[in-house]
Motif scaffolding. Structure first.
Motif, PDB file in Angstrom:
ATOM      1  N   UNK A 187      20.414  27.258  -0.912  1.00  0.00           N
ATOM      2  CA  UNK A 187      20.916  25.544  -0.149  1.00  0.00           C
ATOM      3  C   UNK A 187      21.004  25.286  -1.097  1.00  0.00           C
ATOM      4  N   UNK A 188      21.772  23.575  -1.375  1.00  0.00           N
ATOM      5  CA  UNK A 188      22.398  23.006  -2.297  1.00  0.00           C
ATOM      6  C   UNK A 188      22.116  22.842  -3.459  1.00  0.00           C
ATOM      7  N   UNK A 189      20.790  23.020  -3.471  1.00  0.00           N
ATOM      8  CA  UNK A 189      19.838  23.790  -4.585  1.00  0.00           C
ATOM      9  C   UNK A 189      20.355  24.360  -5.871  1.00  0.00           C
ATOM     10  N   UNK A 190      20.840  25.315  -5.318  1.00  0.00           N
ATOM     11  CA  UNK A 190      21.375  26.339  -5.671  1.00  0.00           C
ATOM     12  C   UNK A 190      22.734  26.029  -6.995  1.00  0.00           C
ATOM     13  N   UNK A 191      23.095  25.134  -6.700  1.00  0.00           N
ATOM     14  CA  UNK A 191      24.392  24.173  -7.034  1.00  0.00           C
ATOM     15  C   UNK A 191      23.287  22.861  -8.204  1.00  0.00           C
ATOM     16  N   UNK A 192      22.392  23.159  -8.692  1.00  0.00           N
ATOM     17  CA  UNK A 192      21.637  22.214  -9.908  1.00  0.00           C
ATOM     18  C   UNK A 192      21.922  22.733 -10.798  1.00  0.00           C
ATOM     19  N   UNK A 193      21.457  22.534 -11.820  1.00  0.00           N
ATOM     20  CA  UNK A 193      20.700  23.052 -12.801  1.00  0.00           C
ATOM     21  C   UNK A 193      20.296  23.669 -13.204  1.00  0.00           C
ATOM     22  N   UNK A 194      18.885  23.461 -12.348  1.00  0.00           N
ATOM     23  CA  UNK A 194      18.011  25.187 -12.500  1.00  0.00           C
ATOM     24  C   UNK A 194      18.293  26.069 -11.931  1.00  0.00           C
ATOM     25  N   UNK A 195      19.406  26.304 -11.133  1.00  0.00           N
ATOM     26  CA  UNK A 195      19.472  27.606 -10.365  1.00  0.00           C
ATOM     27  C   UNK A 195      20.457  27.933 -11.502  1.00  0.00           C
ATOM     28  N   UNK A 196      21.662  29.421 -10.369  1.00  0.00           N
ATOM     29  CA  UNK A 196      22.843  30.057 -10.610  1.00  0.00           C
ATOM     30  C   UNK A 196      24.197  29.388 -10.369  1.00  0.00           C
ATOM     31  N   UNK A 197      24.312  28.817  -9.875  1.00  0.00           N
ATOM     32  CA  UNK A 197      25.465  27.714  -9.405  1.00  0.00           C
ATOM     33  C   UNK A 197      26.117  27.049 -10.243  1.00  0.00           C
ATOM     34  N   UNK A 198      27.274  26.233  -9.917  1.00  0.00           N
ATOM     35  CA  UNK A 198      27.479  24.782 -10.677  1.00  0.00           C
ATOM     36  C   UNK A 198      26.458  24.212 -10.619  1.00  0.00           C
ATOM     37  N   UNK A 199      26.009  22.738 -11.211  1.00  0.00           N
ATOM     38  CA  UNK A 199      25.563  21.930 -12.078  1.00  0.00           C
ATOM     39  C   UNK A 199      25.950  21.106 -11.240  1.00  0.00           C
ATOM     40  N   UNK A 200      26.020  20.607  -9.727  1.00  0.00           N
ATOM     41  CA  UNK A 200      26.825  19.729  -8.950  1.00  0.00           C
ATOM     42  C   UNK A 200      26.123  18.568  -8.281  1.00  0.00           C
ATOM     43  N   UNK A 201      25.286  19.136  -8.210  1.00  0.00           N
ATOM     44  CA  UNK A 201      23.995  17.973  -7.722  1.00  0.00           C
ATOM     45  C   UNK A 201      22.663  17.853  -7.774  1.00  0.00           C
ATOM     46  N   UNK A 202      22.668  16.366  -7.725  1.00  0.00           N
ATOM     47  CA  UNK A 202      20.916  16.315  -8.928  1.00  0.00           C
ATOM     48  C   UNK A 202      19.949  16.789  -8.156  1.00  0.00           C
ATOM     49  N   UNK A 203      18.480  17.640  -8.885  1.00  0.00           N
ATOM     50  CA  UNK A 203      17.411  18.086  -8.162  1.00  0.00           C
ATOM     51  C   UNK A 203      16.916  17.253  -7.098  1.00  0.00           C
ATOM     52  N   UNK A 204      16.906  17.755  -5.352  1.00  0.00           N
ATOM     53  CA  UNK A 204      16.267  17.327  -5.150  1.00  0.00           C
ATOM     54  C   UNK A 204      16.967  15.808  -4.515  1.00  0.00           C
ATOM     55  N   UNK A 205      17.777  15.845  -4.314  1.00  0.00           N
ATOM     56  CA  UNK A 205      18.809  14.587  -4.595  1.00  0.00           C
ATOM     57  C   UNK A 205      19.151  14.322  -2.695  1.00  0.00           C
TER      58      UNK A 205
END
Length: 386
Positions: free
Chosen positions: A259-277
């Motif tokens: 889900x959107x968590x892919x695009x956080x600093x903890x996963x491999x996508x873009x660092x676009x969202x805050x974790x669990x936001x």
């Protein structure tokens, strides 16, 4: 086929529980087995016109009654069914779940359980009291059992208990009964003779949101990939299926099951969202190797689950796509030939509010067996799609 037993259906919606009743003694729906017709829905009620049209299209022998249940006397319901008090073998139904759904918790009145529609539970008790069926089945979202709604839930159980029905309740996971969806619903079941109802044992096992424990003696959960087998391939997506706009590009980059968590600093996508936001379902993609998450009735534009495969727009851009009607029907365990019309959004609203028939069948079959109408030897529960 012997004499059919009459059932009164309240808050019928798309008819998921009605279908479960009429095919309670049948093999899984996809097999084309309609059963012996032990039970028949004599009257189905709802206030929603699209739902009534769906009922009329699929339940040709059932009378339908439109209107707000709070203004419909029980006598009118029984008369429409050609029944008198004590004659229905079952009263079934799921009062609208909006007051108890987590999806409405941003509204203060829902968080504090002040939604006026919660009184529909009392109307269900009223019909049971006046119709005096041999048994009843009430279904609702799991949220009804939460602490927030404790007063309403306890009032429901107390009201049914005072009638002598000895109500039993349990939250069931649809995937544990052959439905390709991790959908949790609460069932409340009672018998007029006061005997305790025993809920059916799960037939399937697999990972869920809360456990990684798998019972190897049971059939594995049906996956979304298995559910979609045999559906016609469609390379071109309609405009209302394409997930585009603000997060269109981000959604298309998310792998299956993420889900959107892919695009956080903890996963491999873009660092676009805050974790669990965001909510878990935000930009969620289906995993073909697992059951679907809950199919929501009225999702926002970025709420999944979306299909795991991308499509291309007219300009050649890759985008995620929303589920098609035939896919949603499969995830809900309705038969492929079930007729449901209207816009894609209206179809999802009806299906998302419905009881998955295979889950409903497990409960109905258990009840009818314990009442002595069915033999305890149950049919195979392995669901085959296609």
């Amino acid at each position: 086929m012997g004499e059919q037993l009459s059932v009164v259906s309240l808050f019928s919606g798309a008819g998921g529980l009605d279908l479960a009743v009429e095919r309670a003694d049948a093999e899984p729906l996809a097999s084309g087995d309609f059963g012996n017709g032990l039970l028949r829905v004599s009257v189905a009620t709802d206030y929603n016109e699209p739902a009534l049209q769906t009922l009329k299209a699929n339940f040709h022998d059932a009378s339908t009654l439109a209107g707000d249940i709070r203004a419909v006397p029980t006598e009118d319901i029984l008369t429409k069914a050609g029944l008198r008090s004590t004659e229905p073998v079952l009263v079934i139904g799921g009062p609208p779940c909006t007051p108890f759904s987590k999806s409405g918790f941003w509204l203060e009145q829902k968080r504090e359980s002040r939604d006026p529609n919660a009184s529909l539970l009392d109307e269900y008790v009223r019909v049971v009291r006046e119709a005096q069926p041999e048994a009843f089945i009430l279904e609702n979202v799991q949220g009804l059992t939460y602490k927030t709604h404790k007063a309403q839930f306890e009032r429901l159980l107390r009201g049914l208990g005072e009638l002598g029905y000895n109500p039993q309740w349990k939250v069931l996971l649809a995937a544990d009964y052959g439905v390709p969806q991790l959908r949790r619903r609460v069932f409340v079941v009672g018998r007029r003779d006061g005997e305790k109802f025993e809920f059916p044992e799960p037939t399937h096992s697999g990972w869920s949101e809360h456990t990684r424990t798998v019972d190897a003696s049971k059939t594995p959960h049906v996956t979304a990939g298995q559910a979609f087998e045999g559906l016609p391939l469609m390379t071109q997506a309609s405009d209302d299926e394409i997930v585009d706009g603000t997060y269109g590009e981000l959604a298309a980059e998310i792998p299956p099951g993420q889900n959107y968590l892919w695009h956080t600093e903890r996963y491999g996508g873009r660092n676009h969202f805050e974790w669990r936001s965001r909510y878990w379902t935000f930009l969620l993609r289906l995993d073909p190797n697992r059951p679907s998450t809950t199919l929501q009735a009225q999702p926002g534009p970025w709420v999944g689950p979306f299909h795991w495969e991308n499509v291309r727009t007219g300009s050649g851009q890759e985008r995620a796509r929303r589920l098609r009607v035939n896919e949603m029907i499969r995830l809900m365990s309705f038969p492929d030939d079930f007729k449901i019309g209207g816009s894609r959004a209206n179809v999802q609203r009806q299906l998302g509010n419905a009881v998955p028939p295979e889950l409903g069948k497990a409960v109905v079959r258990a009840l009818m067996t314990q009442l002595g109408y069915l033999n305890p030897v149950s049919p195979s529960h392995v669901v085959a799609f296609g």
